[in-house]
Design an enzyme around this catalytic site. Structure first.
Site, PDB file in Angstrom:
ATOM      1  N   SER A   1      55.066  75.067  51.653  1.00 47.47           N
ATOM      2  CA  SER A   1      55.678  76.381  51.886  1.00 47.47           C
ATOM      3  C   SER A   1      56.086  77.121  50.624  1.00 47.47           C
ATOM      4  CB  SER A   1      56.896  76.249  52.809  1.00 47.47           C
ATOM      5  OG  SER A   1      56.486  76.138  54.152  1.00 47.47           O
TER       6      SER A   1
ATOM      7  N   LYS B   1      54.708  80.570  50.254  1.00 47.62           N
ATOM      8  CA  LYS B   1      55.330  81.801  50.755  1.00 47.62           C
ATOM      9  C   LYS B   1      55.838  82.700  49.626  1.00 47.62           C
ATOM     10  CE  LYS B   1      56.690  80.062  55.342  1.00 47.62           C
ATOM     11  NZ  LYS B   1      56.251  78.659  55.341  1.00 47.62           N
TER      12      LYS B   1
ATOM     13  N   SER C   1      62.114  79.830  56.028  1.00 45.75           N
ATOM     14  CA  SER C   1      60.705  79.448  55.914  1.00 45.75           C
ATOM     15  C   SER C   1      59.979  79.578  57.253  1.00 45.75           C
ATOM     16  CB  SER C   1      60.572  78.008  55.382  1.00 45.75           C
ATOM     17  OG  SER C   1      59.279  77.781  54.873  1.00 45.75           O
TER      18      SER C   1
END
Length: 446
Positions: A64, A67, A128
């Site tokens: 993640s 991102k 997230s």
């Protein structure tokens, strides 16, 4: 006699043993820093100076932390007024299905419901939230597949080496229920080395520092006061007030998948110093990956950076390098011109290493020929640059890949000599050469 020799031999052995036992204690701090992660890097956020790295060039699963690129492209679009914070996104079936997967980090989406870019951005940056990230991707590029193309184009533009994006979230494609972006495979993963993650982090902070206004929020309620209200506790547990809080921490992005392990791109600021730390595949002292392990590794890096490094003025403005204080001047009223550094050179270094750095001057070979300039020479003419080279130990360089340099300039102007002076000088040189040749000839006769 034999006993005396034996005693002396014993003393010698003890001395050698003592020296051997002391030497390991003198090992430099960066060599003894044991970061429990597959890869790690510590960077001065202002200059991009790398303070420590371990396997930082090895491509690994990024999870993640991906991102951050989605955040960058969104903030760029906001700045260009291509989208607005209050713009509405209508949930697609893809985003809805992903939002219902409770194994993933998500805020609940309702079918056919609309959400603002602002609330999806907060859900992505704080919690997230994967479906919210997909919603942002679809807003910016119609489909996630098209958005992935934008991500990879931007990665090349930023110089992020060995970086491959296959989706907007950092999830394994296998977690996307067969709806992974067109042109990618179900087995594909997002890949980045720690050095590229650090570079992306620095660029994001440089271009859009307002990202920290959101990433530093420890807890926020999604759709507060509605039946869909969801408590979003920041996955960055090093924020003030959270379980592993760390002084100065205000960002940036965690990541974890089975493929990538536990990772974190963190940033913290104390006084005027901001550091970036990236750990990938963090493990505990038993070699097992865990949620806590990535924060322990990050803490070790930050403690090392804040505790051992300071910004030092290594070279003052107006400094002259010994043995290279001047350049010759051809056809000038003076035969030499003084040169010195134009501005001070400051750098984040370990205070104990300050004396390890040596200055090297690199002259502009297009301008300076055989250590000479041709008059007229202006004051503050840039004739080259000075860079630092570490004589002993490891210098990790900069994220940019280039050494830091400062300009070397002339400290005075030298006018070009008049035609008469040049002619007279040439005549003097001719007569001098002629006299030398004549003297040599006469000496040889005798």
């Amino acid at each position: 006699m034999i006993n005396l020799i034996s005693k002396r031999l014993l003393v010698a052995v003890l001395v050698i043993f003592t020296i051997i036992s002391i030497v390991p204690k003198q090992v430099k701090a960066e060599e003894s820093l044991n970061v429990m992660a597959e890869a790690a890097i510590l960077v001065d956020a202002t200059s991009g100076k790398i303070l420590y790295e371990k396997n930082a060039g090895k491509p690994l699963g990024v999870a993640s932390m991906t991102k951050m690129m989605t955040e960058y492209l969104l903030l760029e679009a906001i700045a260009k007024e291509q989208v607005t914070w209050d713009q509405q996104y209508k949930v697609t079936d893809y985003a809805y299905q992903i939002s219902q997967d409770m194994r993933l980090s998500n805020v609940p989406f309702r079918e056919e419901e609309s959400y603002t870019i602002k609330e999806m951005y907060e859900a992505m940056a704080i919690f997230s939230a994967n479906a919210a990230t997909i919603g942002i991707a679809e807003t910016l590029a119609d489909t996630e597949a098209e958005f992935v193309e934008l991500m990879n184009e931007k990665a090349k533009e930023m110089g992020l080496e060995d970086t491959i994006f296959v989706n907007s979230t950092g999830l394994s494609n296998s977690s996307l229920m067969g709806m992974h972006p067109k042109g990618t495979k179900e087995s594909d993963e997002n890949i980045m080395p720690a050095r590229s993650v650090a570079k992306l982090t620095k660029i994001l902070l440089d271009d859009y520092p307002e990202v920290l206004d959101t990433t530093k929020i420890p807890v926020k309620l999604f759709r507060e006061g509605t039946v869909d209200e969801t408590r979003m506790e920041n996955w960055n547990s090093m924020l003030p007030g959270l379980i592993y809080e760390y002084e100065g921490m205000d960002g940036l992005k965690t990541g974890s998948t089975d493929f990538a392990g536990y990772s974190f791109a963190g940033t913290a600021k104390r006084q005027e110093t901001r550091l970036i730390a990236v750990v990938m595949g963090a493990v505990d002292d038993r070699g097992k990956g865990s949620y806590k392990a990535r924060f322990d590794a990050t803490r070790d890096l930050f403690d090392y950076g804040f505790g051992k490094f300071t910004v030092e003025e290594v070279v003052p403005a107006g400094h002259q390098i010994k043995g290279q204080e001047t350049l010759n001047v051809e056809k000038g009223v003076e035969k030499e011109v003084a040169i010195a550094t134009k501005e001070p050179l400051t750098m984040m270094i370990r205070t104990a290493d300050k004396d390890q750095y040596q200055l090297e001057i690199i002259l502009d070979n297009k301008l300076v020929k055989n250590d000479s300039l041709e008059a007229t020479v202006d004051k503050d003419l840039v004739v080259g640059a000075v860079e630092l080279t570490k004589a002993d130990g490891t210098d990790y360089g900069y994220l940019s890949g280039y050494k830091k340099q400062i300009k070397v300039v002339t400290t005075e102007s030298i006018e070009r000599a008049s035609w008469f002076s040049l002619t007279l000088h040439s005549a003097e040189e001719f007569m001098s050469a002629l006299w030398n040749d004549t003297s040599t000839f006469v000496k040889e006769l005798f």
